[in-house]
Design an enzyme around this catalytic site. Sequence first.
Site, PDB file in Angstrom:
ATOM      1  N   SER A   1     -40.637  22.965  16.525  1.00  0.00           N
ATOM      2  CA  SER A   1     -39.220  22.612  16.658  1.00  0.00           C
ATOM      3  C   SER A   1     -38.809  21.704  15.514  1.00  0.00           C
ATOM      4  O   SER A   1     -39.499  21.658  14.483  1.00  0.00           O
ATOM      5  CB  SER A   1     -38.974  21.949  18.020  1.00  0.00           C
ATOM      6  OG  SER A   1     -37.597  21.853  18.277  1.00  0.00           O
ATOM      7  N   ASN A   2     -37.716  21.002  15.640  1.00  0.00           N
ATOM      8  CA  ASN A   2     -37.232  20.100  14.588  1.00  0.00           C
ATOM      9  C   ASN A   2     -36.530  18.905  15.218  1.00  0.00           C
ATOM     10  O   ASN A   2     -36.426  18.806  16.440  1.00  0.00           O
ATOM     11  CB  ASN A   2     -36.308  20.860  13.621  1.00  0.00           C
ATOM     12  CG  ASN A   2     -35.109  21.428  14.344  1.00  0.00           C
ATOM     13  OD1 ASN A   2     -34.267  20.696  14.860  1.00  0.00           O
ATOM     14  ND2 ASN A   2     -35.034  22.763  14.419  1.00  0.00           N
ATOM     15  N   HIS A   3     -36.029  18.004  14.365  1.00  0.00           N
ATOM     16  CA  HIS A   3     -35.501  16.711  14.837  1.00  0.00           C
ATOM     17  C   HIS A   3     -34.038  16.728  15.276  1.00  0.00           C
ATOM     18  O   HIS A   3     -33.469  15.667  15.514  1.00  0.00           O
ATOM     19  CB  HIS A   3     -35.662  15.655  13.742  1.00  0.00           C
ATOM     20  CG  HIS A   3     -37.072  15.221  13.541  1.00  0.00           C
ATOM     21  ND1 HIS A   3     -37.794  14.584  14.517  1.00  0.00           N
ATOM     22  CD2 HIS A   3     -37.912  15.347  12.492  1.00  0.00           C
ATOM     23  CE1 HIS A   3     -39.008  14.324  14.073  1.00  0.00           C
ATOM     24  NE2 HIS A   3     -39.116  14.785  12.842  1.00  0.00           N
TER      25      HIS A   3
END
Length: 228
Positions: free
Chosen positions: A33-35
């Site tokens: 995933s990512n931030h």
Amino acid sequence: QLHTPALPALQGKTLLITAGPTREAIDPVRFLSNHSSGKMGFALAEAAAKAGAKVQLVTGPVNLPTPVGVERIDVQSAQQMHSAVMQRASAADIFIGCAAVADYRVAEVAEQKMKKTSSNDELTLTLVKNPDIIADVAALSYQRPFTVGFAAETENLASYAKDKLQRKKLDLICANDVSSKEQGFHSEHNAITAYWQGGELALERQPKTALATAILQLIAQRIQQQQP
Ligand code: CTP
Ligand code: CA
């Protein structure tokens, strides 16, 4: 209560907005995933709903309350977000792609939890490209909504953003410098520069809630300019 909405042009319009990250499963207990926090997309949804628009918010996993009056559709993966968006895109007047969609997913998701083995010090995951949601919306030939993208960049902000505007055939793109901790991602603040065919506008660093209203004002303006 009598009041004039700040965005009269959005009254009665249908907005479809994506927000947050996507999660791409590796196995039943792990993901890529990512931030992305989802704050910008949720702020846009809230501001549009307050302006009297019908708002559908397709969101990845985020820790945010649903804004009042907004229809929320929760998804996990980019493929799920793609299908939730494509089902609704033709009914929308405006599409805003604010989600940080994972560009790749794991080619083969393991059915069972992957085990660490004593023989392998390295593990290679094969990734395959996810569909480009906003490019698919912008490519609709029938009932295509006014399509707005976001570009989070750490370098060459203007040129990368303008390239995405052309390549994805967007009507507007909001470029966001995420190299600084003072704005973007988990911050409450953001600054963007918006680009469209033949124009640009810098919107200074401000709370994401205020920025959302400014972006919606610009969208309403651009739609008016496009009409003959
Ligand atoms: N986007 C999308 N679907 C994807 C990837 C991106 O809808 N699979 C949308 C984002 O929501 C955003 C815009 O495309 O509105 C730009 O996203 P970005 O990640 O900056 O663009 P990419 O084309 O993926 O380029 P990059 O290599 O910089 O990640
Ligand atoms: Ca990307």
